[in-house]
Scaffold this active site. Structure first.
Site: not given
Ligand SMILES: NC(=O)c1ccc[n+]([C@@H]2O[C@H](COP(=O)([O-])OP(=O)(O)OC[C@H]3O[C@@H](n4cnc5c(N)ncnc54)[C@H](O)[C@@H]3O)[C@@H](O)[C@H]2O)c1
Length: 276
Positions: A155, A168
């Protein structure tokens, strides 16, 4: 000809959001998919986790590409379960070439008010879970002797400090240390290891009331419309949020042979936000 023909990709957190988008994009370019998700709420997280129909929806979206998909419940905190699913994937597909430890959560509080449970859940899922995922897949990748590509989802919080989510930020900084160490260890096997640094992406992690309140503490019931101007200020380019597909495109490139000599890189996909 797809850019990933003949390859197999394992993606965690694949039930929705970026993980689902990655599964569909990589399959469209020829990869068979191993899609994992816990599909449950995490107690310390104020927004809902994926629900029990979400992985099935990922499967439904991948199937028209004609590629195989193995969907399994797995919690990235559980190494034994990840090992089981990898064994099942190897039985079905023969090898794993691409790994994307993508599962992640967040919660918010000033650093000195974070509970042990909030801290632990974020570190256990975002950092230890990413390590578990890599650990489950790497021995088979070395043994197959086909090279490969591991792309961690870090991130902007992997390289910058942010208020109210130190756990985080620490987890995403940690992911970059993990990525760099693995890049050194795995280069001799032609396994490349990189990370993506997305900024704000339109997924449930961001499109929820808790996140809106963080950006608009002045409003009683902020909506997405209320926070878009604030999201816009984070980026240099004129866009409030990225789409998951923007991150998938970068993952596709890093996973393909077009990036065959790229390893150890932390690549921002951030509309210029790290320059601000
Ligand atoms: N959305 C943003 O703005 C953003 C920005 C930078 C990085 N990220 C990173 O991107 C990645 C994906 O996130 P997203 O934005 O798609 O959010 P999201 O919440 O839609 O998806 C995250 C997924 O991870 C799954 N998950 C959570 N805990 C888990 C576990 N213990 N075991 C297996 N699966 C698990 C959830 O069920 C969900 O389907 C994450 O690592 C997040 O930190 C997100």
């Amino acid at each position: 000809m797809g850019r990933l023909d003949g390859k197999v990709a394992l993606i965690t957190g694949a039930a929705r959001g970026q993980g689902r988008s990655h599964a569909v994009r990589l399959a469209a370019e020829g990869a068979d998919i191993v899609a994992l998700d816990v599909e449950q709420d995490i107690k310390t997280v104020a927004y809902h986790g994926a629900d029990s129909s979400d992985l099935a929806e990922t499967q439904r979206l991948v199937e028209p590409t004609g590629r195989g998909i193995l969907c399994r419940h797995a919690d990235v905190r559980d190494q034994n379960r990840l090992d089981e699913v990898v064994a099942e994937a190897l039985d079905r597909f023969g090898h794993i070439d691409i790994v994307c430890p993508n599962a992640g959560i967040t919660s918010y509080a000033p650093t000195w008010e974070l509970t042990d449970a909030q801290w632990q859940d974020v570190i256990d899922i975002n950092l230890t879970g990413a390590w578990h995922t890599a650990k489950a897949a790497i021995p088979s990748m070395i043994e197959a002797d086909r090279g490969g590509s591991i792309t961690f989802i870090s991130s902007g919080a992997g390289v910058k400090g942010f208020a109210n989510c130190a756990h985080y930020v620490a987890s995403k900084h940690g992911v970059l240390g993990l990525m760099r160490s693995l890049a050194v260890e795995l280069a001799k096997y032609s396994i490349r290891v990189n990370a993506l640094l997305p900024s704000t992406v339109r997924t449930d992690m961001v499109t929820n009331e808790m996140a809106y309140r963080r950006f608009r503490p002045d409003l009683d019931n902020p909506t997405l419309e209320d926070v878009l101007p604030a999201f816009r200020t984070v980026h240099l380019l004129p866009v409030p949020m990225l789409d998951p597909s923007d991150v998938s495109d970068a993952l596709l490139w890093l996973s393909s042979d077009e990036a065959r000599y790229i390893t150890g890189v932390a690549l921002p996909v951030d509309a210029g936000s790290l320059l601000k």
